[in-house]
Write an enzyme that holds these catalytic residues in place. Structure first.
Site, PDB file in Angstrom:
ATOM      1  N   ARG A 176      38.988  31.048  31.545  1.00  0.00           N
ATOM      2  CA  ARG A 176      39.002  32.481  31.897  1.00  0.00           C
ATOM      3  C   ARG A 176      38.142  33.323  30.952  1.00  0.00           C
ATOM      4  O   ARG A 176      38.497  34.456  30.598  1.00  0.00           O
ATOM      5  CB  ARG A 176      40.445  33.030  31.913  1.00  0.00           C
ATOM      6  CG  ARG A 176      41.367  32.346  32.889  1.00  0.00           C
ATOM      7  CD  ARG A 176      40.955  32.554  34.351  1.00  0.00           C
ATOM      8  NE  ARG A 176      41.791  31.731  35.198  1.00  0.00           N
ATOM      9  CZ  ARG A 176      41.453  30.499  35.613  1.00  0.00           C
ATOM     10  NH1 ARG A 176      40.279  29.979  35.304  1.00  0.00           N
ATOM     11  NH2 ARG A 176      42.264  29.815  36.375  1.00  0.00           N
ATOM     12  N   SER A 226      48.104  35.766  38.695  1.00  0.00           N
ATOM     13  CA  SER A 226      48.894  35.253  37.565  1.00  0.00           C
ATOM     14  C   SER A 226      48.899  36.290  36.456  1.00  0.00           C
ATOM     15  O   SER A 226      47.838  36.677  35.963  1.00  0.00           O
ATOM     16  CB  SER A 226      48.290  33.962  37.026  1.00  0.00           C
ATOM     17  OG  SER A 226      48.305  32.988  38.026  1.00  0.00           O
ATOM     18  N   GLU A 296      47.139  37.606  31.261  1.00  0.00           N
ATOM     19  CA  GLU A 296      45.818  37.297  31.824  1.00  0.00           C
ATOM     20  C   GLU A 296      45.246  38.564  32.450  1.00  0.00           C
ATOM     21  O   GLU A 296      44.044  38.805  32.441  1.00  0.00           O
ATOM     22  CB  GLU A 296      45.939  36.195  32.892  1.00  0.00           C
ATOM     23  CG  GLU A 296      44.615  35.945  33.578  1.00  0.00           C
ATOM     24  CD  GLU A 296      44.562  34.678  34.394  1.00  0.00           C
ATOM     25  OE1 GLU A 296      45.178  33.677  34.008  1.00  0.00           O
ATOM     26  OE2 GLU A 296      43.882  34.704  35.432  1.00  0.00           O
TER      27      GLU A 296
HETATM   28  C1  LIG Z   1      46.840  37.185  44.788  1.00  0.00           C
HETATM   29  C2  LIG Z   1      45.888  36.872  43.673  1.00  0.00           C
HETATM   30  C3  LIG Z   1      45.542  35.555  43.421  1.00  0.00           C
HETATM   31  C4  LIG Z   1      44.652  35.243  42.378  1.00  0.00           C
HETATM   32  N1  LIG Z   1      44.323  33.950  42.171  1.00  0.00           N
HETATM   33  C5  LIG Z   1      43.443  33.626  41.193  1.00  0.00           C
HETATM   34  C6  LIG Z   1      43.051  32.269  40.978  1.00  0.00           C
HETATM   35  O1  LIG Z   1      43.478  31.359  41.663  1.00  0.00           O
HETATM   36  N2  LIG Z   1      42.163  32.020  39.977  1.00  0.00           N
HETATM   37  C7  LIG Z   1      41.640  33.019  39.186  1.00  0.00           C
HETATM   38  O2  LIG Z   1      40.827  32.737  38.299  1.00  0.00           O
HETATM   39  N3  LIG Z   1      41.995  34.307  39.368  1.00  0.00           N
HETATM   40  C8  LIG Z   1      42.875  34.626  40.346  1.00  0.00           C
HETATM   41  N4  LIG Z   1      43.234  35.943  40.534  1.00  0.00           N
HETATM   42  C9  LIG Z   1      42.726  36.989  39.601  1.00  0.00           C
HETATM   43  C10 LIG Z   1      41.393  37.657  40.043  1.00  0.00           C
HETATM   44  O3  LIG Z   1      41.240  37.598  41.443  1.00  0.00           O
HETATM   45  C11 LIG Z   1      40.186  36.981  39.394  1.00  0.00           C
HETATM   46  O4  LIG Z   1      40.258  37.077  37.972  1.00  0.00           O
HETATM   47  C12 LIG Z   1      38.853  37.601  39.842  1.00  0.00           C
HETATM   48  O5  LIG Z   1      37.792  36.816  39.342  1.00  0.00           O
HETATM   49  C13 LIG Z   1      38.651  39.051  39.408  1.00  0.00           C
HETATM   50  O6  LIG Z   1      37.531  39.551  40.114  1.00  0.00           O
HETATM   51  P1  LIG Z   1      37.399  41.097  40.475  1.00  0.00           P
HETATM   52  O7  LIG Z   1      36.121  41.313  41.173  1.00  0.00           O
HETATM   53  O8  LIG Z   1      38.619  41.555  41.189  1.00  0.00           O
HETATM   54  O9  LIG Z   1      37.349  41.728  39.029  1.00  0.00           O
HETATM   55  P2  LIG Z   1      38.074  43.075  38.499  1.00  0.00           P
HETATM   56  O10 LIG Z   1      39.553  42.871  38.547  1.00  0.00           O
HETATM   57  O11 LIG Z   1      37.506  44.232  39.239  1.00  0.00           O
HETATM   58  O12 LIG Z   1      37.592  43.076  37.011  1.00  0.00           O
HETATM   59  C14 LIG Z   1      38.071  42.102  36.100  1.00  0.00           C
HETATM   60  C15 LIG Z   1      37.271  42.207  34.795  1.00  0.00           C
HETATM   61  O13 LIG Z   1      35.929  41.828  35.039  1.00  0.00           O
HETATM   62  C16 LIG Z   1      35.043  42.919  34.772  1.00  0.00           C
HETATM   63  N5  LIG Z   1      34.024  42.912  35.823  1.00  0.00           N
HETATM   64  C17 LIG Z   1      34.213  42.801  37.162  1.00  0.00           C
HETATM   65  N6  LIG Z   1      33.036  42.751  37.790  1.00  0.00           N
HETATM   66  C18 LIG Z   1      32.092  42.848  36.836  1.00  0.00           C
HETATM   67  C19 LIG Z   1      30.667  42.858  36.846  1.00  0.00           C
HETATM   68  N7  LIG Z   1      29.968  42.764  37.983  1.00  0.00           N
HETATM   69  N8  LIG Z   1      30.011  42.976  35.662  1.00  0.00           N
HETATM   70  C20 LIG Z   1      30.694  43.102  34.491  1.00  0.00           C
HETATM   71  N9  LIG Z   1      32.037  43.099  34.419  1.00  0.00           N
HETATM   72  C21 LIG Z   1      32.718  42.964  35.576  1.00  0.00           C
HETATM   73  C22 LIG Z   1      35.891  44.168  34.792  1.00  0.00           C
HETATM   74  O14 LIG Z   1      35.329  45.190  33.977  1.00  0.00           O
HETATM   75  C23 LIG Z   1      37.206  43.635  34.251  1.00  0.00           C
HETATM   76  O15 LIG Z   1      37.167  43.558  32.843  1.00  0.00           O
HETATM   77  C24 LIG Z   1      44.122  36.280  41.572  1.00  0.00           C
HETATM   78  C25 LIG Z   1      44.462  37.611  41.845  1.00  0.00           C
HETATM   79  C26 LIG Z   1      45.329  37.910  42.879  1.00  0.00           C
HETATM   80  C27 LIG Z   1      45.658  39.349  43.158  1.00  0.00           C
END
Ligand SMILES: Cc1cc2nc3c(=O)[nH]c(=O)nc-3n(C[C@H](O)[C@H](O)[C@H](O)COP(=O)(O)OP(=O)(O)OC[C@H]3O[C@@H](n4cnc5c(N)ncnc54)[C@H](O)[C@@H]3O)c2cc1C
Length: 304
Positions: A176, A226, A296
């Site tokens: 992560r 998570s 996380e």
């Molecule tokens: C139901 C559910 C299931 C999930 N299952 C998993 C799983 O199986 N595995 C897993 O790893 N995660 C899981 N997640 C967590 C999440 O989906 C992941 O961590 C995902 O990669 C976050 O992406 P996001 O675009 O939503 O980022 P955000 O939540 O919008 O941002 C997360 C972080 O990344 C930064 N960020 C986002 N985009 C950029 C960019 N383009 N440039 C620079 N910084 C950026 C943000 O500033 C922040 O610090 C789950 C979440 C939910 C709600």
């Protein structure tokens, strides 16, 4: 926020793409969080670069949001500018065995495009409800797959506004984690190297993983996935279960009754509710098992 910065941002991205005091709750999967001073949607990589430079010059904090699926935003919102990449930087292009995806493309859309092109390797991510940018930042992973395994290179905007390509070997991946955070890079695109395969097999694998997720996770309830990182040698959900915390609630926040590794918004939860519940779970798991759980989920507040 300083009116002259708002004016500069409007000049860069167009007035309609600058939203002052935009509530962040609708932009997160938790459906929680107060306003950002300004919420800005650049229309191109060049505009991302200009927005970052304008914020840096004005000494105003900025951060990036994808699907907000790993975020807990405080009830008071966040200071400065939130740069949103999902709306306009979401193009997906297939190039031989490679896929070039804008940072705002969702994992689901990329997995679909890969399946349609007969390219295997991204099935693991089809149910991760975030963007490619978020997946690169978090080295998102599931079911033995991880972003770092399929990523060939990542295109970023540096805090100085330069556009750089970071090859896979230089991204410092771990659980992560990648180097983009510490470097304060905005991820604007990623190139994935995939393997040719029968689309029917790819589809079958995606269906299998989706069914597994639906069976185990509270997909229908707002959450950020998570809540805690996997502690060395343990599973967070099992420790929380063993501590007897299934269903524990504070205000509208609840330890999911379907998967104890998830804190869910069971109805009108505030960020303070979720934070208090996270602290209580940490306290009681430490007491019962001696293991310190680390969130996380990323916390955004006026101070952070
Ligand atoms: C139901 C559910 C299931 C999930 N299952 C998993 C799983 O199986 N595995 C897993 O790893 N995660 C899981 N997640 C967590 C999440 O989906 C992941 O961590 C995902 O990669 C976050 O992406 P996001 O675009 O939503 O980022 P955000 O939540 O919008 O941002 C997360 C972080 O990344 C930064 N960020 C986002 N985009 C950029 C960019 N383009 N440039 C620079 N910084 C950026 C943000 O500033 C922040 O610090 C789950 C979440 C939910 C709600």
């Amino acid at each position: 926020m300083d009116k002259s910065l708002l004016g500069s941002l409007a000049t860069i991205v167009g007035e309609e793409n600058v939203r002052p005091l935009e509530p962040l709750a609708p932009h997160t999967t938790f459906k929680i969080g107060g306003p950002a001073d300004a919420f800005v949607s650049p229309r191109s990589v060049e505009e991302v670069s200009q927005v970052v430079c304008a914020c840096e010059q004005a000494s105003v904090p900025w951060r990036v949001i994808g699907c907000g699926s790993d975020l807990l935003v405080s009830d008071g919102g966040v200071e400065g500018v939130v740069i949103e990449v999902r709306d306009n930087l979401s193009a997906i292009r297939v190039d031989g065995t490679r896929i070039v995806a804008g940072a705002g493309a969702t994992n689901a859309a990329v997995a679909e495009a890969a399946c349609a092109a007969g390219l295997s390797g991204y099935e693991f991510a089809c149910g991760i409800p975030g963007t490619v940018g978020g997946a690169a930042i978090m080295n998102a992973g599931a079911y033995d797959g991880e972003f770092s395994q399929v990523c060939a290179c990542v295109t970023c905007v540096t805090p100085e506004g330069r556009i750089v390509e970071v090859p896979r070997e230089e991204a410092e991946w771990s659980y992560r984690h990648s180097m983009f955070d510490a470097a304060r890079y905005v991820v604007v695109a990623a190139t994935l190297e995939l393997t040719p395969a029968d689309p029917a097999d790819i589809r079958a694998r995606m269906d299998e993983l989706t069914a597994k997720r639906e069976a185990k996770q509270p997909i229908g309830m707002p959450s950020a996935g998570s809540t805690f990182k996997r502690p060395e040698g343990h599973f967070a959900a099992a420790l929380i279960d063993q501590a007897g915390l299934k269903g524990l609630s504070i205000g509208g926040a609840q330890v999911s009754t379907k998967h104890t590794g998830f804190v869910v918004n069971a109805g009108d939860a505030t960020s303070a509710d979720v934070q208090a519940l996270i602290a209580e779970v940490q306290r009681r798991v430490l007491e019962s098992s001696g293991v310190a759980l680390e969130p996380e989920v990323r916390m955004w507040g006026r101070e952070a």
